[in-house]
Design a protein around this motif. Structure first.
Motif, short mmCIF file in Angstrom:
data_model
loop_
_atom_site.label_atom_id
_atom_site.label_comp_id
_atom_site.label_asym_id
_atom_site.label_seq_id
_atom_site.Cartn_x
_atom_site.Cartn_y
_atom_site.Cartn_z
N PHE A 199 0.84 -1.19 0.00
CA PHE A 199 0.00 0.00 0.00
C PHE A 199 0.88 1.24 0.00
O PHE A 199 1.90 1.29 0.69
CB PHE A 199 -0.89 0.04 1.24
N ASN A 200 0.47 2.26 -0.77
CA ASN A 200 1.08 3.58 -0.67
C ASN A 200 0.48 4.27 0.55
O ASN A 200 -0.70 4.10 0.85
CB ASN A 200 0.78 4.41 -1.92
N VAL A 201 1.29 5.05 1.24
CA VAL A 201 0.83 5.79 2.41
C VAL A 201 0.84 7.28 2.05
O VAL A 201 1.87 7.82 1.62
CB VAL A 201 1.72 5.51 3.64
N LEU A 202 -0.31 7.92 2.23
CA LEU A 202 -0.47 9.32 1.85
C LEU A 202 -0.80 10.17 3.06
O LEU A 202 -1.56 9.76 3.95
CB LEU A 202 -1.61 9.46 0.83
N ARG A 203 -0.22 11.37 3.08
CA ARG A 203 -0.55 12.36 4.11
C ARG A 203 -0.79 13.68 3.38
O ARG A 203 0.08 14.14 2.64
CB ARG A 203 0.60 12.52 5.11
N ALA A 204 -1.97 14.24 3.56
CA ALA A 204 -2.35 15.48 2.88
C ALA A 204 -2.19 15.32 1.36
O ALA A 204 -1.78 16.24 0.67
CB ALA A 204 -1.54 16.66 3.39
N GLY A 205 -2.49 14.12 0.86
CA GLY A 205 -2.43 13.86 -0.57
C GLY A 205 -1.04 13.57 -1.12
O GLY A 205 -0.90 13.32 -2.30
N ASN A 206 -0.02 13.63 -0.27
CA ASN A 206 1.36 13.40 -0.72
C ASN A 206 1.84 12.03 -0.28
O ASN A 206 1.58 11.60 0.85
CB ASN A 206 2.29 14.47 -0.15
N LEU A 207 2.58 11.36 -1.16
CA LEU A 207 3.14 10.06 -0.83
C LEU A 207 4.23 10.23 0.22
O LEU A 207 5.19 10.98 0.01
CB LEU A 207 3.73 9.41 -2.09
N VAL A 208 4.08 9.54 1.36
CA VAL A 208 5.08 9.63 2.43
C VAL A 208 5.75 8.29 2.70
O VAL A 208 6.70 8.22 3.47
CB VAL A 208 4.50 10.20 3.74
N GLY A 209 5.24 7.22 2.07
CA GLY A 209 5.86 5.92 2.28
C GLY A 209 5.06 4.79 1.68
O GLY A 209 4.04 5.00 1.02
#
Length: 75
Positions: free
Chosen positions: A30-40
């Motif tokens: 899974f891609n991890v997103l914060r505020a729409g940005n990829l963070v991990g």
């Protein structure tokens, strides 16, 4: 789409609020997103009916993932 529910700092794993009942399988990524940005990125290592346990993929994760971060299955 789900989210990170919690993090175990001692053992370094994450719990996401999606499990086998949602179609999540062991080794899914899974891609991890914060505020729409990829963070991990995370990789599922164990599933239960409603939650899953995952490890961060270190090559793609430059910062600490946090509860509330959104998770979206990698294509």
């Amino acid at each position: 789409m789900g989210s990170i529910a919690s993090h175990d700092p001692k053992f370094g794993f994450y719990i996401i609020n999606r499990g086998a009942d949602h179609g999540v399988k062991t080794v899914d990524e899974f891609n991890v997103l914060r505020a729409g940005n990829l963070v991990g990125k995370i990789k599922i290592k164990q599933t239960q009916p409603t939650v899953s346990i995952a490890d961060a993929i270190k090559a793609f994760t430059r910062q600490q993932l946090q509860p509330g971060d959104k998770v979206v299955k990698s294509q």
